[in-house]
Design a protein around this motif. Sequence first.
Motif, mmCIF file in Angstrom:
data_model
loop_
_atom_site.group_PDB
_atom_site.id
_atom_site.type_symbol
_atom_site.label_atom_id
_atom_site.label_comp_id
_atom_site.label_asym_id
_atom_site.label_seq_id
_atom_site.Cartn_x
_atom_site.Cartn_y
_atom_site.Cartn_z
ATOM 1 N N UNK A 1 0.688 -1.238 -0.237
ATOM 2 C CA UNK A 1 0.546 0.267 0.462
ATOM 3 C C UNK A 1 0.836 1.276 0.185
ATOM 4 N N UNK A 2 1.355 2.166 -0.925
ATOM 5 C CA UNK A 2 1.483 3.611 -0.660
ATOM 6 C C UNK A 2 1.063 4.581 -0.091
ATOM 7 N N UNK A 3 1.503 5.075 0.400
ATOM 8 C CA UNK A 3 0.679 6.018 1.483
ATOM 9 C C UNK A 3 -0.226 7.248 1.081
ATOM 10 N N UNK A 4 -0.797 7.636 0.911
ATOM 11 C CA UNK A 4 -2.112 8.668 1.188
ATOM 12 C C UNK A 4 -3.126 9.465 2.227
ATOM 13 N N UNK A 5 -2.661 10.478 2.198
ATOM 14 C CA UNK A 5 -3.389 11.296 3.563
ATOM 15 C C UNK A 5 -4.279 10.568 4.053
ATOM 16 N N UNK A 6 -4.863 10.648 3.278
ATOM 17 C CA UNK A 6 -6.663 10.167 3.758
ATOM 18 C C UNK A 6 -6.364 9.158 4.595
ATOM 19 N N UNK A 7 -5.376 7.909 5.015
ATOM 20 C CA UNK A 7 -4.821 6.786 5.768
ATOM 21 C C UNK A 7 -4.924 7.414 6.969
ATOM 22 N N UNK A 8 -4.340 8.618 7.117
ATOM 23 C CA UNK A 8 -4.403 9.541 8.586
ATOM 24 C C UNK A 8 -5.589 10.060 8.337
ATOM 25 N N UNK A 9 -5.717 10.869 7.567
ATOM 26 C CA UNK A 9 -7.263 12.456 7.803
ATOM 27 C C UNK A 9 -8.472 10.882 8.069
ATOM 28 N N UNK A 10 -8.401 10.118 7.590
ATOM 29 C CA UNK A 10 -9.553 9.212 8.583
ATOM 30 C C UNK A 10 -10.008 8.604 9.565
ATOM 31 N N UNK A 11 -8.931 8.837 10.412
ATOM 32 C CA UNK A 11 -8.517 7.843 12.060
ATOM 33 C C UNK A 11 -9.824 9.250 12.317
ATOM 34 N N UNK A 12 -10.007 10.631 12.130
ATOM 35 C CA UNK A 12 -10.734 11.758 12.911
ATOM 36 C C UNK A 12 -11.319 12.389 12.471
ATOM 37 N N UNK A 13 -11.891 12.622 12.886
ATOM 38 C CA UNK A 13 -13.511 13.229 12.139
ATOM 39 C C UNK A 13 -13.151 14.546 10.745
ATOM 40 N N UNK A 14 -13.975 15.133 10.228
ATOM 41 C CA UNK A 14 -13.903 15.953 9.223
ATOM 42 C C UNK A 14 -13.391 17.725 10.197
ATOM 43 N N UNK A 15 -14.084 17.704 10.888
ATOM 44 C CA UNK A 15 -13.424 19.182 11.205
ATOM 45 C C UNK A 15 -11.720 18.717 11.760
ATOM 46 N N UNK A 16 -11.666 18.162 12.319
ATOM 47 C CA UNK A 16 -10.184 17.849 12.542
ATOM 48 C C UNK A 16 -9.354 17.660 11.644
ATOM 49 N N UNK A 17 -10.021 17.072 10.273
ATOM 50 C CA UNK A 17 -9.220 16.971 9.044
ATOM 51 C C UNK A 17 -8.838 18.535 8.423
ATOM 52 N N UNK A 18 -9.924 19.679 8.691
ATOM 53 C CA UNK A 18 -10.234 20.710 8.118
ATOM 54 C C UNK A 18 -9.364 21.540 8.644
ATOM 55 N N UNK A 19 -9.211 21.468 10.330
ATOM 56 C CA UNK A 19 -7.545 21.786 10.685
ATOM 57 C C UNK A 19 -6.927 21.683 9.968
ATOM 58 N N UNK A 20 -6.406 20.309 10.366
ATOM 59 C CA UNK A 20 -4.858 20.441 9.726
ATOM 60 C C UNK A 20 -4.402 20.452 8.517
ATOM 61 N N UNK A 21 -5.469 20.439 7.852
ATOM 62 C CA UNK A 21 -5.095 21.253 6.434
ATOM 63 C C UNK A 21 -5.052 23.250 6.320
ATOM 64 N N UNK A 22 -5.446 23.401 6.956
ATOM 65 C CA UNK A 22 -5.084 25.151 7.840
ATOM 66 C C UNK A 22 -3.661 24.952 7.913
ATOM 67 N N UNK A 72 -4.558 17.354 14.065
ATOM 68 C CA UNK A 72 -4.450 17.852 13.301
ATOM 69 C C UNK A 72 -3.292 18.374 12.211
ATOM 70 N N UNK A 73 -2.322 17.889 13.461
ATOM 71 C CA UNK A 73 -0.726 17.832 13.403
ATOM 72 C C UNK A 73 0.271 16.931 12.392
#
Length: 135
Positions: A1-22, A72-73
């Motif tokens: 499996x090759x790395x994708x940010x979604x592997x990590x981001x899918x572990x948290x709620x959408x609000x945390x994902x959006x804060x992480x992107x910022x 988010x970090x």
Amino acid sequence: MSFSADIIASRVPLSIRLRGKSYINNVEVTKTKSGSIEAIVYGTYQYQTSIHKNPRGNYIDRCDCPYGETCKHTVALAYVIERNPTLISILDTTSTAIKGPISAKQLMATLEEIDRVYYESQAGGKRKCDRDCFR
């Protein structure tokens, strides 16, 4: 499996994902080694965060913030890695531990793999050495 940010981001709620992107522009990669990326993520405070690939091929994230793992970090670091092919290559390459005696053929294969990964991670992926360099 090759790395994708979604592997990590899918572990948290959408609000945390959006804060992480910022926080993407607040990530400073501080250390890379085969299968591991470490960074400082700056915000109100600075936090040490990392993502590494374990021997089973799973991606493990860590952060020293109060939120703990997958925050988010680490999401911000995941998106930084995803946008950089060299970082993906480093993260997806795990070192090979050689156990016990090996044949010359196995040693050559290991050295060739190290050579391939190294030159693919360099700008342009140009090889400066072919397999005769090891003989």
